[in-house]
Write a protein that holds these residues in place. Structure first.
Motif, PDB file in Angstrom:
ATOM      1  N   ILE A 105       0.767  -1.445  -0.105  1.00  0.00           N
ATOM      2  CA  ILE A 105      -0.330  -0.075  -0.464  1.00  0.00           C
ATOM      3  C   ILE A 105       0.654   1.175   0.506  1.00  0.00           C
ATOM      4  CG2 ILE A 105      -1.939   1.017   1.342  1.00  0.00           C
ATOM      5  CD1 ILE A 105      -2.755  -1.178   2.251  1.00  0.00           C
ATOM      6  N   ASN A 106       1.023   2.132  -1.012  1.00  0.00           N
ATOM      7  CA  ASN A 106       1.612   3.177  -1.282  1.00  0.00           C
ATOM      8  C   ASN A 106       0.759   3.732  -0.973  1.00  0.00           C
ATOM      9  OD1 ASN A 106       3.921   3.847  -1.759  1.00  0.00           O
ATOM     10  ND2 ASN A 106       3.260   4.799  -3.977  1.00  0.00           N
ATOM     11  N   LYS A 107       1.973   5.617  -0.265  1.00  0.00           N
ATOM     12  CA  LYS A 107       1.646   6.909  -0.588  1.00  0.00           C
ATOM     13  C   LYS A 107       0.981   7.066   1.024  1.00  0.00           C
ATOM     14  CE  LYS A 107       0.272   7.747  -5.433  1.00  0.00           C
ATOM     15  NZ  LYS A 107      -0.231   8.194  -6.089  1.00  0.00           N
ATOM     16  N   ILE A 108       1.322   6.293   1.736  1.00  0.00           N
ATOM     17  CA  ILE A 108       1.004   6.409   3.274  1.00  0.00           C
ATOM     18  C   ILE A 108       1.694   7.202   4.088  1.00  0.00           C
ATOM     19  CG2 ILE A 108       1.252   3.866   3.389  1.00  0.00           C
ATOM     20  CD1 ILE A 108       3.717   3.924   5.359  1.00  0.00           C
ATOM     21  N   ASP A 109       2.209   8.504   3.482  1.00  0.00           N
ATOM     22  CA  ASP A 109       2.546   9.734   3.982  1.00  0.00           C
ATOM     23  C   ASP A 109       1.103  10.649   3.647  1.00  0.00           C
ATOM     24  OD1 ASP A 109       3.417   9.140   1.169  1.00  0.00           O
ATOM     25  OD2 ASP A 109       4.293  11.093   1.090  1.00  0.00           O
ATOM     26  N   THR A 110       0.323  10.831   2.854  1.00  0.00           N
ATOM     27  CA  THR A 110      -0.866  11.269   2.442  1.00  0.00           C
ATOM     28  C   THR A 110      -2.195  11.184   3.257  1.00  0.00           C
ATOM     29  OG1 THR A 110      -1.657   9.587   0.590  1.00  0.00           O
ATOM     30  CG2 THR A 110       0.027  10.985   0.034  1.00  0.00           C
ATOM     31  N   VAL A 111      -1.831   9.541   3.952  1.00  0.00           N
ATOM     32  CA  VAL A 111      -3.135   9.759   5.265  1.00  0.00           C
ATOM     33  C   VAL A 111      -2.765   9.424   6.217  1.00  0.00           C
ATOM     34  CG1 VAL A 111      -4.233   7.987   2.413  1.00  0.00           C
ATOM     35  CG2 VAL A 111      -2.909   6.915   4.293  1.00  0.00           C
ATOM     36  N   GLU A 112      -4.228   8.975   7.140  1.00  0.00           N
ATOM     37  CA  GLU A 112      -4.191   8.346   8.428  1.00  0.00           C
ATOM     38  C   GLU A 112      -3.987   7.226   8.548  1.00  0.00           C
ATOM     39  OE1 GLU A 112      -3.548  11.097  10.999  1.00  0.00           O
ATOM     40  OE2 GLU A 112      -3.953  12.484  10.279  1.00  0.00           O
ATOM     41  N   LYS A 113      -2.493   6.964   9.501  1.00  0.00           N
ATOM     42  CA  LYS A 113      -2.310   5.476   9.819  1.00  0.00           C
ATOM     43  C   LYS A 113      -3.870   4.601  10.842  1.00  0.00           C
ATOM     44  CE  LYS A 113       2.995   4.903  10.871  1.00  0.00           C
ATOM     45  NZ  LYS A 113       3.030   6.886   9.354  1.00  0.00           N
ATOM     46  N   GLU A 114      -4.305   5.427  10.822  1.00  0.00           N
ATOM     47  CA  GLU A 114      -5.386   4.409  10.792  1.00  0.00           C
ATOM     48  C   GLU A 114      -6.426   4.206   9.968  1.00  0.00           C
ATOM     49  OE1 GLU A 114      -4.465   7.385  12.373  1.00  0.00           O
ATOM     50  OE2 GLU A 114      -3.698   6.659  14.175  1.00  0.00           O
ATOM     51  N   SER A 115      -6.483   4.695   9.047  1.00  0.00           N
ATOM     52  CA  SER A 115      -7.501   4.214   7.624  1.00  0.00           C
ATOM     53  C   SER A 115      -6.576   3.301   7.256  1.00  0.00           C
ATOM     54  CB  SER A 115      -7.524   5.420   6.554  1.00  0.00           C
ATOM     55  OG  SER A 115      -6.029   6.209   6.705  1.00  0.00           O
ATOM     56  N   LEU A 116      -5.235   2.837   7.554  1.00  0.00           N
ATOM     57  CA  LEU A 116      -4.909   1.937   6.522  1.00  0.00           C
ATOM     58  C   LEU A 116      -5.307   0.567   6.719  1.00  0.00           C
ATOM     59  CD1 LEU A 116      -0.914   2.277   6.278  1.00  0.00           C
ATOM     60  CD2 LEU A 116      -2.262   2.967   4.954  1.00  0.00           C
ATOM     61  N   GLU A 150       1.212 -13.028   0.734  1.00  0.00           N
ATOM     62  CA  GLU A 150       2.071 -13.514   1.573  1.00  0.00           C
ATOM     63  C   GLU A 150       2.398 -12.497   2.122  1.00  0.00           C
ATOM     64  OE1 GLU A 150       3.815 -16.180   0.987  1.00  0.00           O
ATOM     65  OE2 GLU A 150       2.424 -16.930  -0.010  1.00  0.00           O
ATOM     66  N   ALA A 151       1.919 -11.241   2.679  1.00  0.00           N
ATOM     67  CA  ALA A 151       2.126 -10.070   3.326  1.00  0.00           C
ATOM     68  C   ALA A 151       1.473  -9.179   2.898  1.00  0.00           C
ATOM     69  CB  ALA A 151       3.849  -9.809   3.798  1.00  0.00           C
ATOM     70  N   VAL A 152       1.378  -8.049   4.038  1.00  0.00           N
ATOM     71  CA  VAL A 152       1.288  -6.535   3.200  1.00  0.00           C
ATOM     72  C   VAL A 152       1.780  -5.297   4.099  1.00  0.00           C
ATOM     73  CG1 VAL A 152      -1.068  -5.116   4.229  1.00  0.00           C
ATOM     74  CG2 VAL A 152      -1.793  -7.598   3.302  1.00  0.00           C
ATOM     75  N   ILE A 153       2.766  -5.380   3.570  1.00  0.00           N
ATOM     76  CA  ILE A 153       3.614  -3.614   3.330  1.00  0.00           C
ATOM     77  C   ILE A 153       2.840  -2.596   3.315  1.00  0.00           C
ATOM     78  CG2 ILE A 153       5.904  -3.549   3.355  1.00  0.00           C
ATOM     79  CD1 ILE A 153       7.101  -6.200   3.043  1.00  0.00           C
ATOM     80  N   PRO A 154       3.131  -1.279   4.768  1.00  0.00           N
ATOM     81  CA  PRO A 154       3.080   0.033   3.972  1.00  0.00           C
ATOM     82  C   PRO A 154       3.501   0.325   3.357  1.00  0.00           C
ATOM     83  CG  PRO A 154       1.110  -1.175   5.950  1.00  0.00           C
ATOM     84  CD  PRO A 154       2.149  -1.760   5.849  1.00  0.00           C
ATOM     85  N   VAL A 155       4.119   1.325   2.346  1.00  0.00           N
ATOM     86  CA  VAL A 155       4.880   2.225   2.241  1.00  0.00           C
ATOM     87  C   VAL A 155       5.137   3.514   1.961  1.00  0.00           C
ATOM     88  CG1 VAL A 155       6.205   0.109   1.328  1.00  0.00           C
ATOM     89  CG2 VAL A 155       5.184   1.642  -0.377  1.00  0.00           C
ATOM     90  N   SER A 156       5.596   4.092   1.166  1.00  0.00           N
ATOM     91  CA  SER A 156       5.844   5.547   1.193  1.00  0.00           C
ATOM     92  C   SER A 156       7.277   5.582  -0.041  1.00  0.00           C
ATOM     93  CB  SER A 156       5.681   6.961   2.335  1.00  0.00           C
ATOM     94  OG  SER A 156       6.535   8.106   1.448  1.00  0.00           O
TER      95      SER A 156
END
Length: 297
Positions: free
Chosen positions: A120-131, A145-151
């Motif tokens: 999940i990209n562009k995590i710098d544009t949203v609140e972490k709770e919304s992920l 296999e895995a879920v990795i939030p990134v910017s």
């Protein structure tokens, strides 16, 4: 110590940040980026060597509904890049809704029976709770296999992603020599850099109708590179816009491109550019192949 390697495709809709992530993974610019969709046209391999492990990331064009033969080619690149790899990274926006393009990609990944990491990209544009709602929406569609939030822009989460990707590496010979960072020939990289500057400086449809051909690439005894490039566009009116008043736009594009070419090559570059018209080249199979968009890439 035995070598291990893995081939991993990065797939997603246009403008999701695949090329930005590819550059962040390698640590230098090997694939062009812009705010316009369908910037990437070919599959580009980015090579990362980590101790006894080589990871090869395949940056692909954005998955979209094609409107030209060039578009057909780009979509076929994505489909073929999902088959016969060790894993796929499905890169998505931080939106709690699985779009049509993502559903089609998930169906292809399932059909290929290949393990998949959700990034999940562009995590710098949203609140972490919304992920949490984003993760839930995608996990309803597929077991990842895995879920990795990134910017990708700020390199957040990239180290964690690389560690996760190492799990898919298998023993065997390396795909590429250890000193390589991309499979793209230097001429192709130079052409793509020039096309990136067209994308950055030109508006609307004009840059999507451009292609760049390197007609001269030679190195002098002192290491200086002489580079000549022809920019092709689809309409005479587009040619005038690319050249600009008194040649100012072409000069700006060429200067920006030369600076990036010098960074990539690590030496002085002398660049000359010309602009020519090739009407409707994006619907000509011959011209598409002539500009380097072939199934060999």
């Amino acid at each position: 110590m035995k070598n291990k390697s893995a081939m991993i495709t990065i797939a997603g809709r246009p403008n999701v940040g695949k090329s930005t992530l590819t550059n962040a993974i390698v640590g230098e610019k090997i694939t062009i980026v812009s705010h316009k969709p369908q910037t990437t046209r070919n599959r580009i391999c980015a090579i990362v060597n980590r101790k006894d492990c080589q990871l090869v990331f395949v940056d692909t064009p954005g998955f979209h509904k094609p409107r030209t033969k060039l578009g057909d080619y780009m979509v076929n690149v994505v489909k073929s890049s999902i088959a016969d790899v060790d894993a796929v990274i499905l890169m998505v926006e931080p939106i709690a809704n699985v779009g049509i393009q993502e559903k089609e990609l998930i169906a292809q990944i399932k059909a290929a029976d290949v393990p998949c990491i959700l990034v999940i990209n562009k995590i710098d544009t949203v609140e972490k709770e919304s992920l949490l709602s984003v993760i839930a929406a995608y996990q309803d569609e597929m077991d990842f296999e895995a879920v990795i939030p990134v910017s990708a822009k700020w390199h957040d989460g990239v180290a964690e992603l690389l560690t996760e990707c190492e799990k898919f590496a298998v023993e065997g010979p390396l795909f590429f020599p250890e000193d390589m960072v991309t499979d793209q020939p230097e001429k192709q990289v130079m052409a793509e850099i020039i096309r990136e500057k067209l994308l950055w400086n030109l508006e609307r449809e004009i840059p999507h109708g451009t292609a760049v051909e390197i007609t001269k690439f030679s190195e002098r005894d002192d290491g200086i590179i002489d580079l000549e490039a022809t920019i092709y566009c689809e309409k005479p009116s587009h040619k005038g816009i690319i050249i600009g008043k008194n040649g100012q736009m072409l000069k700006k594009i060429s200067t920006m491109a030369r600076e990036d070419c010098e960074k990539f090559m690590g030496t002085k570059v002398y660049l000359q550019t010309w602009v020519k018209v090739k009407e409707n080249w994006r619907d000509s199979q011959y011209l598409i192949g002539n500009f380097g968009y072939t199934n060999d890439n």
